[in-house]
Design an enzyme around this catalytic site. Structure first.
Site, mmCIF file in Angstrom:
data_model
loop_
_atom_site.group_PDB
_atom_site.id
_atom_site.type_symbol
_atom_site.label_atom_id
_atom_site.label_comp_id
_atom_site.label_asym_id
_atom_site.label_seq_id
_atom_site.Cartn_x
_atom_site.Cartn_y
_atom_site.Cartn_z
ATOM 1 C CG ASP A 129 45.677 34.225 31.853
ATOM 2 O OD1 ASP A 129 46.558 34.710 31.120
ATOM 3 O OD2 ASP A 129 45.821 33.152 32.450
ATOM 4 C CG HIS A 176 46.578 27.298 36.909
ATOM 5 N ND1 HIS A 176 46.920 28.265 37.819
ATOM 6 C CD2 HIS A 176 47.548 27.362 35.949
ATOM 7 C CE1 HIS A 176 48.020 28.879 37.423
ATOM 8 N NE2 HIS A 176 48.415 28.339 36.301
ATOM 9 C CG ASN A 178 47.316 25.072 40.615
ATOM 10 O OD1 ASN A 178 47.457 25.150 39.396
ATOM 11 N ND2 ASN A 178 46.780 26.048 41.322
ATOM 12 C CD GLU A 203 44.579 29.232 40.287
ATOM 13 O OE1 GLU A 203 45.079 28.127 40.021
ATOM 14 O OE2 GLU A 203 45.276 30.223 40.597
HETATM 15 P P1 PGA Z 1 54.738 28.989 33.691
HETATM 16 O O1 PGA Z 1 53.206 29.191 34.048
HETATM 17 O O2 PGA Z 1 54.818 28.769 32.213
HETATM 18 O O3 PGA Z 1 55.405 30.247 34.121
HETATM 19 O O4 PGA Z 1 55.196 27.783 34.450
HETATM 20 C C1 PGA Z 1 52.240 28.356 33.486
HETATM 21 C C2 PGA Z 1 50.903 28.611 34.132
HETATM 22 O O5 PGA Z 1 50.867 28.984 35.327
HETATM 23 O O6 PGA Z 1 49.880 28.411 33.470
#
Ligand code: PGA
Length: 256
Positions: free
Chosen positions: A67, A138, A136, A143
């Site tokens: 992304d 995702h 959450n 999302e």
């Molecule tokens: P993080 O993010 O590794 O910074 O916890 C993971 C994500 O949001 O997919």
């Protein structure tokens, strides 16, 4: 589904790096799907160390990132282009032409999404996809929602994600509200997937990811349908898993 619980973040990251390196050893021209965020940082460090020790060679691999924020040019310090160069690509021998990341500065985002999807297809798909997970649930920027995207599309970030990612920006207002993200089918088409999660703030999302039930409200739970998925955790991220809820074919392994 294979769930591996390592002692801590360091051990989890080391195992992830060894898995990536063995993929490249088996197939030197592998297509790797790569993730950003805090979680894979130590895995990238370990891979750089292995490259310096001549244990892995990235000269033939192609990379496809999950992304990118809409509106951030590649040289913006908060862009995922910048992150990947700074934390990984500048320190290994990947060829620049083999790096693929959605262009957050594109004039036509719809076209950019179509072209990105096409570039993965033209490369004959992703051999090994690395994923993080949001608290959450995702994956990429897919999302929780009633409907999830199949292919690469522009997505609206949730408040929770904007809040979580604001730690990298000067203020929450600066976090882009939209991103380009690989879709669920783009991710699920990878031959092998490794999802990494560390820390207790990921424990609830992990519990729901491996629970034996699938919901678009926990996008990562769709990974349970994938034939070659490894969930690599530290003890804190694994702390809420109820073994009785796991599906019968799930392999659960705790490493000392
Ligand atoms: P993080 O993010 O590794 O910074 O916890 C993971 C994500 O949001 O997919």
């Amino acid at each position: 589904m294979r769930i591996i619980v390592e002692k801590d973040y360091h051990a989890m990251s080391k195992k992830a790096a060894l898995m990536v390196a063995s993929q490249i050893t088996l197939k030197p021209d592998s297509n790797l799907g790569l993730a950003t965020g805090g979680t894979p940082l130590a895995m990238y460090d370990k891979l750089i160390e292995m490259y310096r020790e001549d244990e892995v060679d990235f000269s033939e691999i192609q990379s496809f990132n999950l992304d990118e924020y809409c509106g951030l040019e590649a040289d913006h310090p908060n862009s995922y282009h910048y992150y990947m160069n700074d934390n990984f690509f500048n320190d290994i021998n990947i060829k620049r032409k083999n790096i693929h990341i959605p262009n957050g500065g594109a004039e036509d985002f719809e076209k950019e999404c179509r072209d990105y999807e096409e570039s993965i297809k033209n490369a004959r798909g992703i051999d090994l996809q690395i994923l993080g997970i949001g608290s959450n649930g995702h994956i990429g920027f897919n999302e929780p929602a009633e409907n999830l995207n199949v292919a690469t599309e522009v997505v609206d970030l949730t408040e929770e994600t904007i809040e979580a990612n604001s730690r990298y920006f000067d203020s929450k207002d600066e976090v882009p509200k939209k991103a380009i993200s690989m879709g669920m089918a783009t991710i699920l088409k990878a031959d092998r997937i490794i999802l990494l999660a560390s820390g207790k703030e990921k424990a609830e999302a992990i519990k729901r990811t491996v629970s034996g039930k699938i919901s678009t409200q926990v996008p990562a739970s769709l990974l349970q349908t994938h034939p070659q998925i490894t969930i690599l955790l530290d003890q804190e991220a694994a702390s809420l898993i109820n073994k009785d809820e796991l599906s019968a074919d799930c392999h659960f392994e705790i490493c000392k």
